[in-house]
Motif scaffolding. Structure first.
Motif, short mmCIF file in Angstrom:
data_model
loop_
_atom_site.label_atom_id
_atom_site.label_comp_id
_atom_site.label_asym_id
_atom_site.label_seq_id
_atom_site.Cartn_x
_atom_site.Cartn_y
_atom_site.Cartn_z
N ILE A 73 -5.58 -10.60 -10.43
CA ILE A 73 -5.80 -9.31 -9.78
C ILE A 73 -5.14 -9.27 -8.41
O ILE A 73 -4.51 -8.28 -8.02
N ASP A 74 -5.27 -10.36 -7.66
CA ASP A 74 -4.64 -10.44 -6.33
C ASP A 74 -3.12 -10.38 -6.43
O ASP A 74 -2.45 -9.89 -5.51
N ALA A 75 -2.57 -10.88 -7.53
CA ALA A 75 -1.11 -10.93 -7.67
C ALA A 75 -0.51 -9.62 -8.12
O ALA A 75 0.69 -9.39 -7.95
N ILE A 76 -1.32 -8.72 -8.70
CA ILE A 76 -0.78 -7.44 -9.16
C ILE A 76 -0.50 -6.56 -7.95
O ILE A 76 -1.41 -6.25 -7.18
N PRO A 77 0.74 -6.12 -7.77
CA PRO A 77 1.05 -5.27 -6.60
C PRO A 77 0.45 -3.88 -6.74
O PRO A 77 0.49 -3.28 -7.81
N ASN A 78 -0.09 -3.38 -5.65
CA ASN A 78 -0.66 -2.03 -5.64
C ASN A 78 0.43 -1.05 -5.19
O ASN A 78 0.36 -0.45 -4.13
N SER A 79 1.44 -0.91 -6.05
CA SER A 79 2.63 -0.13 -5.69
C SER A 79 2.73 1.18 -6.44
O SER A 79 3.80 1.78 -6.52
#
Length: 223
Positions: A73-79
């Protein structure tokens, strides 16, 4: 920016390490259960040793899966787009998977010692918990659905060809949204903002509805 990229790469690395560890625990646990003596030994006169080992292996894998999901979850970019949607639903989805799996796992342990009333209480509690987490998942999916809709809209726009029209000056084919002809430079659309106040105006307006300034146009095809 570089710190964010480094942090994401580190999270993916930790997630990969945990994934390999989880797979190793499950494989080794399953291999141990295949040893003939493990199917003959009993623990507390109720469980076979093989069943106990397999239970402990799955329990350890579930604990590590919790941390694995956190790093993912931390690695998924919130882009924006699909990635933001995935990040938004990842937490409740992980919780739902854990609740379903853990309640089934612990029922294997408790089943021999629970009567019919205890069975009803356990399963009822499990259903309530699963439904509650499912509602959380649906709410998160609804709140982040706009990201997914935006992605589908952009994909659809890529497959839909732009509308065409003929330039009133030279007859060349141009896109309907073009303000100037790319062949002769003829102005095909007037500005969509008022020069006086900057308010949005339509192509057929003569005066601005906000400040009353003359827009200086008569038709969409004025040159």
């Amino acid at each position: 920016m570089f710190s964010l990229i480094s942090s994401a790469n580190n999270a993916w690395q930790r997630a990969a390490q945990l994934f390999i560890t989880i797979a190793s625990i499950l494989i080794i646990g399953k291999l141990i259960t295949l040893v003939p003596v493990m199917t003959e030994l009993e623990v507390a006169g109720v469980f076979k040793a093989a069943a106990v080992v397999w239970f402990l292996a799955r329990l350890a894998a579930l604990i590590l899966f919790y941390f694995f999901a956190g790093y993912v979850i931390d690695a998924i970019p919130n882009s924006g787009g699909t990635l933001s949607f995935a990040r938004g639903i990842a937490e409740p989805l992980t919780a739902l998977l854990l609740v379903i799996t853990v309640q089934a796992l612990f029922w294997e342990l408790l089943a021999p010692f629970v009567d019919s009333l205890g069975r009803t209480i356990y399963h009822s509690s499990a259903i309530i918990l699963i439904v509650s987490v499912s509602i959380w998942f649906v709410v998160r999916a609804y709140r982040h659905a706009a990201y997914l809709v935006d992605t589908f809209t952009k994909l659809a726009e890529g497959f839909i060809p732009p509308q065409k029209q003929a330039c009133p000056q030279c007859g060349s084919e141009i896109t309907a949204s073009a303000h100037f002809c790319n062949a002769c430079g003829h102005k095909t659309r007037t500005s969509n903002t008022c020069p006086g106040c900057g308010a949005a105006v339509s192509d057929d307006q003569q005066y601005c509805q906000n400040c009353g300034s003359a827009l200086g146009k008569t038709t969409v095809a004025d040159s």
